[in-house]
Every structure is written in structure tokens, then in C-alpha cells.
Write a protein that holds these residues in place. Sequence first.
Motif, short mmCIF file in Angstrom:
data_model
loop_
_atom_site.label_atom_id
_atom_site.label_comp_id
_atom_site.label_asym_id
_atom_site.label_seq_id
_atom_site.Cartn_x
_atom_site.Cartn_y
_atom_site.Cartn_z
N UNK A 283 0.82 -1.22 0.00
CA UNK A 283 0.00 0.00 0.00
C UNK A 283 0.85 1.26 0.00
N UNK A 284 2.16 1.12 0.17
CA UNK A 284 3.05 2.27 0.24
C UNK A 284 3.70 2.60 -1.10
N UNK A 285 3.47 1.77 -2.12
CA UNK A 285 4.03 2.05 -3.44
C UNK A 285 3.35 3.28 -4.03
N UNK A 286 4.11 4.33 -4.35
CA UNK A 286 3.46 5.55 -4.87
C UNK A 286 3.00 5.36 -6.31
N UNK A 287 1.75 5.68 -6.56
CA UNK A 287 1.23 5.54 -7.92
C UNK A 287 0.59 6.83 -8.44
N UNK A 288 0.06 7.66 -7.57
CA UNK A 288 -0.55 8.92 -8.02
C UNK A 288 0.52 10.00 -8.09
N UNK A 289 0.29 11.06 -8.85
CA UNK A 289 1.27 12.16 -8.88
C UNK A 289 1.57 12.72 -7.50
N UNK A 290 0.54 12.86 -6.68
CA UNK A 290 0.74 13.40 -5.34
C UNK A 290 1.64 12.50 -4.50
N UNK A 291 1.44 11.21 -4.61
CA UNK A 291 2.27 10.26 -3.87
C UNK A 291 3.71 10.26 -4.37
N UNK A 292 3.88 10.31 -5.68
CA UNK A 292 5.24 10.33 -6.26
C UNK A 292 5.97 11.61 -5.86
N UNK A 293 5.25 12.73 -5.88
CA UNK A 293 5.86 14.01 -5.47
C UNK A 293 6.27 13.94 -4.00
N UNK A 294 5.37 13.53 -3.14
CA UNK A 294 5.64 13.49 -1.71
C UNK A 294 6.82 12.57 -1.39
N UNK B 52 2.72 15.48 -14.61
CA UNK B 52 1.91 15.69 -13.41
C UNK B 52 2.74 15.74 -12.14
N UNK B 53 4.01 15.29 -12.22
CA UNK B 53 4.85 15.35 -11.01
C UNK B 53 6.22 15.96 -11.22
N UNK B 54 6.76 15.95 -12.43
CA UNK B 54 8.13 16.44 -12.63
C UNK B 54 8.32 17.91 -12.23
N UNK B 55 7.47 18.85 -12.69
CA UNK B 55 7.70 20.26 -12.32
C UNK B 55 7.66 20.49 -10.80
N UNK B 56 6.73 19.84 -10.12
CA UNK B 56 6.62 20.05 -8.68
C UNK B 56 7.84 19.52 -7.94
#
Length: 308
Positions: free
Chosen positions: A21-32, A66-70
Amino acid sequence: MSKIIITCAVTGSIHTPSMSPHLPITPEQIIEQSIGAAEAGAAILHLHARDPDDGHPSAKPEHFNAFLPQIKQSCNAVLNITTGGSATMTLEDRLAAPKLAEPEMCSLNMGTMNFALYPAADRITDWEFDWEKPFLENSDDLVFKNTPRDMAHVLQEMGEKRGARFEFECYDVSHLYMLRHFVDRGLINGPLFIQFVFGVLGGIGPDTENLTHMKLIADKLFGEDYAFSVLAAGRHQIPLITMSAILGGHVRVGLEDSLMISRGVLAKDNAEQVLKIRRIVEELGRTVASPDDVREILDLKGADRTGI
């Protein structure tokens, strides 16, 4: 060298959502998790994208965007974008996002190989998404295509045209000789950053003897004109990367490579793995390299010259 580069591979394309459940899959999770890994000491972030709806590996530029710029705005880490993507993707799909992002670094797989993930399917009973089980099971007939023509194309598109440096991913001894071939052709200039990859079924096994042999052959082929790092799959992660640190190499952690923090215990995030290996290497007397150290060591073009 005393300075050691910690790379964190944040999500990858191998593990599936049902595995942790800790594998990041959404942009928000990947960013965080990317920012957390950088704050913990990772100087390089090795990045893949996922479809946020079901966690399926994705090559779509919009999923990367969705995640690179952030991530770039929030930390100083070197962003290393995969050109390997997933073995199920075409080369042009795999290059779509890197060509637009023009990153400081990207990965380059140095040979065609079997890439077998199907044993993992036997360890899962409850599947979160319908695509996961066939994705793993069908890898018993999966070839990860990286021909000499493919590699030359990536070197031209990402290196010659866009100024990226490479994480040369070598899953076997033969891949080191292929890298030497491209150096001899004049298509690759130093400094070389070679990632020894252990434990993928289809590549070299996760034995300590294989690590010393890979280093021996790399020394023979490249002399002092290269730096090496080690990644190892699953439970072999910490033992082999610790050995890399002892041998003067660099290290890679991340939920792409292992979902665990210790035997039978899932890592709660990428930063936890970064902190663990940071403690180990510092106790060995190594100094953790900063992102700007990496830019100097690997002669990178700088974050200001990317398309992110």
C-alpha cells in the motif's frame, strides 16, 4: 572516492499496487515520496510514471508532467528519467516523456534480455486491480528489447541532441562489453556512471561473487574512467549495496527495487530506505554526495538547462 551518491528509484514499473500500500502511484504520492527521499539524502531521483487510476506503468508525457515540475521546484535533486519504462512498451513510447523533459540524466539499458516477473504472482492472493496478475504472469514470455540500434538511437536523442548524461544499467557482464563497444564507436564520452543490476530473473544473479566480477571486468574495460553504483532486487538490496559502498562504489535504493525495509517488514516510504543506507554508509566513513556534488562528479548540464 569518499563521497557516495545515493540514488532513489521511487516507483519503477515492476512492482504492482497489490504488493504494497506504500508504493506511490498517483502524482501526489510520487511528489511526496520523491521530496522525502531527497530530504533524506538521495541526490538522484530515478523516476517512472504510473497511470494514477490503477497504478499501471505509463509512458505518457502527461503522467510524467503531473509530477516532474513540482519535484524540481521543491528540491535540488538530480532528476533521472527512465528510458527503460517497462519491457511491455515500445522504444518510442519509452522516449516520449524524456525527449520533452530533456533531463540532466536518464537511464539506458545496455542489452536485450528476458525480464521475468512471474514468480511474484504466486505470492499474492488479493489483487487490487485486474491488470496486475496477467502483467506478472505473462512475463514468462517477455523479452526486454534493447538492441544496438535501439541504444544508438537513445544515445543520439537524449545524449547528442539533448545533453543528458546516462545511468548505464548493466544487468549482466555482456552489457559491460556492449558499453565498451559504444565508447569505442565514439558515441559515449565520460565520465561514465554504470549501474550494476542484480537479482532480476533473466539477468545476473545477486551473488557477492558476481558483484566483484562485474567490478573486475569494468575495471578492465574502463580503467579509472568510470564510477559504478549497485542496485539489487528484493531482500538482496541492502547487503549488496553495502558491499558496493565498501568497494568504493555508489548505491541505489527505492521501492522500485525492493518494497521492504527489513525481513518481512514493508518500507513505509522511499525515505525510510534512503535513511537506512545513509546511516550505513556514513558509519563506513563515506560522505553522502549532495546534488551539486553529483553535477560536478558526472559533469551534468544543470537543472536550468532542462525542459522540466
